[in-house]
Design a protein around this motif. Structure first.
Motif, short mmCIF file in Angstrom:
data_model
loop_
_atom_site.label_atom_id
_atom_site.label_comp_id
_atom_site.label_asym_id
_atom_site.label_seq_id
_atom_site.Cartn_x
_atom_site.Cartn_y
_atom_site.Cartn_z
N ASP A 61 2.18 -2.52 -0.86
CA ASP A 61 3.23 -1.80 -1.57
C ASP A 61 4.03 -0.87 -0.66
OD1 ASP A 61 2.55 -2.97 -3.91
OD2 ASP A 61 1.12 -1.41 -4.48
N VAL A 62 3.64 -0.77 0.60
CA VAL A 62 4.26 0.21 1.49
C VAL A 62 5.01 -0.54 2.57
CG1 VAL A 62 3.80 2.09 3.10
CG2 VAL A 62 2.39 1.84 1.06
N GLY A 68 4.66 1.77 -6.81
CA GLY A 68 3.27 1.37 -7.06
C GLY A 68 2.42 2.55 -7.46
N GLY A 69 2.44 3.61 -6.65
CA GLY A 69 1.68 4.80 -6.98
C GLY A 69 0.19 4.53 -6.98
N GLY A 70 -0.53 5.44 -7.64
CA GLY A 70 -1.98 5.28 -7.65
C GLY A 70 -2.61 6.18 -6.62
N PHE A 71 -3.91 6.34 -6.74
CA PHE A 71 -4.66 7.27 -5.91
C PHE A 71 -4.46 6.96 -4.43
CE2 PHE A 71 -8.68 8.33 -3.81
CZ PHE A 71 -8.68 9.68 -4.03
N THR A 72 -4.73 5.71 -4.06
CA THR A 72 -4.41 5.26 -2.71
C THR A 72 -3.52 4.03 -2.85
OG1 THR A 72 -6.55 6.01 -1.93
CG2 THR A 72 -5.37 4.47 -0.52
N THR A 119 -1.25 5.52 3.49
CA THR A 119 -1.44 4.08 3.65
C THR A 119 -0.51 3.52 4.72
OG1 THR A 119 -1.97 3.97 1.31
CG2 THR A 119 -1.43 1.90 2.41
N TRP A 120 -1.10 2.71 5.59
CA TRP A 120 -0.28 2.01 6.57
C TRP A 120 0.61 1.00 5.86
CZ3 TRP A 120 0.28 3.80 11.19
CH2 TRP A 120 -0.78 4.33 11.92
N PRO A 121 1.80 0.73 6.40
CA PRO A 121 2.59 -0.34 5.82
C PRO A 121 1.86 -1.68 5.96
CG PRO A 121 3.72 0.69 7.69
CD PRO A 121 2.47 1.44 7.47
N GLY A 122 2.13 -2.60 5.02
CA GLY A 122 1.44 -3.88 5.03
C GLY A 122 1.65 -4.65 6.32
N SER A 123 2.82 -4.43 6.95
CA SER A 123 3.11 -5.19 8.16
C SER A 123 2.23 -4.76 9.33
CB SER A 123 4.58 -5.02 8.53
OG SER A 123 4.92 -3.64 8.50
N ILE A 124 1.59 -3.59 9.21
CA ILE A 124 0.76 -3.08 10.31
C ILE A 124 -0.72 -3.21 9.98
CG2 ILE A 124 0.11 -0.95 11.50
CD1 ILE A 124 2.98 -0.13 11.46
N MET A 170 4.17 13.02 0.16
CA MET A 170 5.50 12.44 0.32
C MET A 170 5.45 10.94 0.07
SD MET A 170 8.40 13.64 0.99
CE MET A 170 9.90 12.70 0.89
N GLN A 171 4.43 10.29 0.62
CA GLN A 171 4.34 8.84 0.43
C GLN A 171 4.11 8.49 -1.04
OE1 GLN A 171 1.03 6.59 2.12
NE2 GLN A 171 2.52 5.31 3.17
N GLN A 172 3.30 9.31 -1.72
CA GLN A 172 3.08 9.09 -3.14
C GLN A 172 4.39 9.17 -3.92
OE1 GLN A 172 0.25 8.51 -5.09
NE2 GLN A 172 -0.91 8.10 -3.25
N LYS A 173 5.29 10.05 -3.46
CA LYS A 173 6.57 10.24 -4.17
C LYS A 173 7.50 9.07 -3.98
CE LYS A 173 7.33 15.08 -5.09
NZ LYS A 173 6.30 15.76 -4.28
N ILE A 174 7.59 8.57 -2.73
CA ILE A 174 8.66 7.60 -2.47
C ILE A 174 8.23 6.15 -2.61
CG2 ILE A 174 9.97 9.17 -1.00
CD1 ILE A 174 8.95 7.64 1.40
N ALA A 175 6.94 5.87 -2.43
CA ALA A 175 6.54 4.46 -2.44
C ALA A 175 6.37 3.96 -3.87
CB ALA A 175 5.26 4.27 -1.65
#
Lengths: 343, 353
Positions: free
Chosen positions: A105-106, A96-100, A172-177, A89-94
């Motif tokens: 970017d999150v 940037g994409g990519g393996f991780t 991936t955790w959001p950058g803010s966390i 799901m995160q790969q779909k909506i975020a």
């Protein structure tokens, strides 16, 4: 005498563990806590955050068991499935994409939405399993356990087939966390992400407590845990309660899976590990109560984390022995678990 | 326990004798693949499954720790007898001494497991033994002094002369496994007729009543668990010779569930089911591997999982239960020599101790 002995042994074990960690652990990674309080507190926090994740997953397991006498052997696979669903799901909506994905970017929503999707999908899936396979076998608890084992075999294989071959993937955790914060204690810089896991588990615990102890549904569930037949004899629709409990219990595994896949990644093998974790937590904590799941998670999380660090160098891979010792100690003296009620 | 020669019993005896004669002359008639891969594995897996079925049929306990005990025996043997293997302690004991040591160690640990789990019943017992079983797997996975992920190879080279080189003469291990399997079967049939076995069945049916009659319920359960552990350790020793390598994958969660699947396919109620289930499982594993599962996809575990699910849903007593039902005119459990592991009954949390 028979009452005194277990307490003495338990007390001796705790005292030995404390003295060892605080003063005597000379040739370990960090040395005794008085020499290296910083790493001691980091280990303590690691233990607490691990216990938090344990609680999220095991409270669902305990809820289902307490009410329906179903051990959901598929809880570990639900955890793994939740992790992969959150990843996809995160790969779909975020962007940037990519393996991780990179944390930068999150944003917070791009973590929260995948986690909630995983939670809901696993909840609905669990509900379907309960309605289709378990409901008409009610009361035959061994048979239900075998059904969930069969299900876990099929699902574990299906996960490999349909989710990245069961290979390691991380949400991936959001950058803010995903950063370190200064705790102002011994100069410790600690991961905000780990503290978030702890906060999430406290939130889950608080919500579960409010739900079980402050709402009508919760009251019915607690009544059902105490006496299923009497509760349904009072004219309460226990079937609906069962369905709700199974939904919530499975959903918690899915949520735990999303959190776990962010914290440590999801990969085949995590299903067995988390089945074991859930089992150990509920066996030592006691089945069927929120407090039991909390006590079990805390104890197991701390013992597991400390054993991995404070064993003499070269022996840290014996940590599993402490899991066994903890289990054995509790089973020997309190087969019903630490806060469980005798049957 | 005395029963007349019912038609069913006569048929069963005849089938049993035919099967025994067939497997006794088997190596002369069958290909090496059947001898070493299918039948030898059936015998040893059946021994492990028999230890599970013994506990469930006569003790009312479904144990998922049998795989761990099976593995402990195998790992103990590998550590004790090998001399220059890439893993393990390489203690280089005499092969026979190693076998004895492995069996003693595994049985002793089984008694400890039994002592821990025997105060719990039903699904609690299942849960505790599953936790013990998975801990067994992680122990050998993590403790690299005793195994580690790669395991211990070249066990076969240190087998006693009676087993010899299994790749050159597979029929030797075949006969050893066959004799042991038959011995386990006979011993179980004997034990359940002794006062101990009868008390065990009493405890299975009425634990509270047996306790009030003065039987020590947890001790009986623990001893039964120890005996089952002894059988499982025989299976483990055979497995170590047969596979030549002991690695943790042999006792992982998959293996734990597989043994349960074997027992459930055969039938949790009758000892014969152990080998029947093992044979069916291995046949499926060997010949149904490459089947395409429609819609879902997936491989062997999906297939076996659905078979397992179907058996649990349709015939909880497995193939032997199906056989019994044919003879009792469709009733679920009719005819003795029963059996009836009560999959249906709920159990209290812990027995009064």
């Amino acid at each position: 005498m028979t009452r005194l002995l277990p307490r003495l042994i338990a007390f001796a074990a705790i005292a030995f563990a404390l003295i060892w960690v605080l003063f005597a652990a000379r040739n370990t990674n960090f040395g005794p806590a008085i020499d290296d309080p910083k790493n001691f507190f980091i280990t303590l926090l690691n233990g607490l955050t691990f216990a938090g994740l344990l609680f999220i997953v095991a409270s669902g397991f305990a809820l289902i068991f307490g009410l329906m006498r179903v051990i959901n052997m598929a809880q570990g696979v639900f955890f793994l499935l939740g992790g992969y669903i959150a990843y996809d799901m995160q790969q779909k909506i975020a962007e940037g994409g990519g393996f991780t994905l990179l944390p930068a970017d999150v944003n917070a929503w791009e973590w929260l939405i995948p986690a909630l999707v995983a939670t809901l999908s696993i909840g609905v899936f669990g509900l379907g399993v309960q309605q289709l396979l378990l409901r008409w076998n009610q009361g035959q608890d061994l048979r239900q356990a075998l059904i969930t084992i069969a299900l876990s075999v099929i699902l574990a294989d299906q996960v490999i087939e349909h989710f990245h071959g069961g290979l390691g993937r991380s949400v991936t955790w959001p950058g803010s966390i995903e950063k370190f914060v200064d705790l102002h204690v011994f100069g410790i810089q600690y991961s905000l992400a780990r503290l978030t896991v702890l906060a999430l588990s406290l939130l889950v615990g608080a919500l579960l407590w409010l739900w079980l102890y402050r709402t009508r549904t919760g009251m019915v569930i607690r009544a059902g845990v105490d006496d299923r037949q009497m509760t349904s004899a009072l004219g309460i629709n226990i079937q609906r309660t069962f369905a709700i409990a199974f939904f919530v219990g499975s959903a918690l595994a899915g949520f735990g899976g999303a959190v776990g896949a962010t914290q440590a990644g999801a990969a085949t093998g995590a299903d067995g590990q988390w089945l074991l974790n859930s089992l150990v937590v509920v066996i030592i904590g006691g089945l069927g109560s929120l407090l039991g799941a909390a006590v079990g998670s805390l104890l197991y999380g701390l013992v597991f984390t400390f054993a991995a660090v404070y064993l003499p160098s070269g022996y840290t891979n014996y940590a599993i022995v402490f899991t066994f010792a903890l289990l054995a100690l509790v089973l020997a003296f309190r087969p019903q678990g630490l806060v469980g009620r005798p049957g | 326990m005395t029963k007349g020669w019912t038609a069913k019993r006569i048929v069963e005896r005849c089938v049993g004798v035919v099967v025994l004669v067939f497997v006794a002359i088997g190596p002369a008639a069958l290909t090496d693949y059947w001898v070493s891969s299918i039948l030898t594995q059936t015998f040893l897996l059946g021994i492990a499954a028999a230890s599970l079925i013994f506990l469930s049929a006569y003790g009312g306990m479904i144990s998922l720790a049998q795989t761990a005990i099976f593995g402990i025996a195998g790992f103990a043997l590998a550590n004790l007898v090998t001399t220059d293997a890439t893993g393990g302690q390489n203690l280089g004991w005499n092969p026979w001494l190693g076998v004895a040591g492995a069996i003693v160690i595994a049985t002793a640990i089984a008694l400890v497991f039994g002592a821990l789990a025997s105060r719990s019943l039903g699904i609690y017992f299942l849960m505790i033994t599953l936790a013990l079983g998975v801990i067994g797997f992680y122990f050998f996975l993590q403790v690299d002094k005793l195994s580690g992920r790669a395991g211990i190879p070249t066990i076969r080279a240190h087998a006693p002369s009676i087993v010899g080189d299994t790749s050159a003469a597979p029929e030797r291990l075949y006969y050893v496994a066959l004799v042991l399997a038959f011995a386990v079967y006979v011993v179980i049939r004997y034990v359940v007729r002794t006062p101990f076995g009868i008390a065990l069945q009493g405890i299975r049916d009425e634990p509270v009543r047996m306790a009030s009659l003065g039987y020590n319920v947890p001790v009986h359960r623990m001893l039964a668990f120890g005996l089952a552990g002894f059988f499982a350790s025989l299976g483990g020793v055979l497995y170590a010779w047969w596979n030549d390598l002991m690695d943790p994958a042999a006792i992982d969660l998959n293996a734990i569930v597989s043994l349960l699947v074997v027992a459930v396919i055969g039938g949790l109620g009758r000892i014969e089911g152990a080998w029947l289930g093992a044979f069916a499982f291995i046949l499926i594993n060997n010949y149904v591997r490459d089947i395409e599962v429609p819609v879902l996809g997936g491989s062997f575990p999906t297939v076996i999982g659905f078979i397992f699910l179907a058996i649990v849903l349709v015939s909880p007593d497995g193939l032997m239960g199906l056989w019994d039902r044919v003879w009792s005119g469709g009733r679920r459990r009719g005819d003795p020599p029963e059996v009836a592991v009560d999959v249906q009954r709920s159990a209290p949390e812990a027995s009064p101790s």
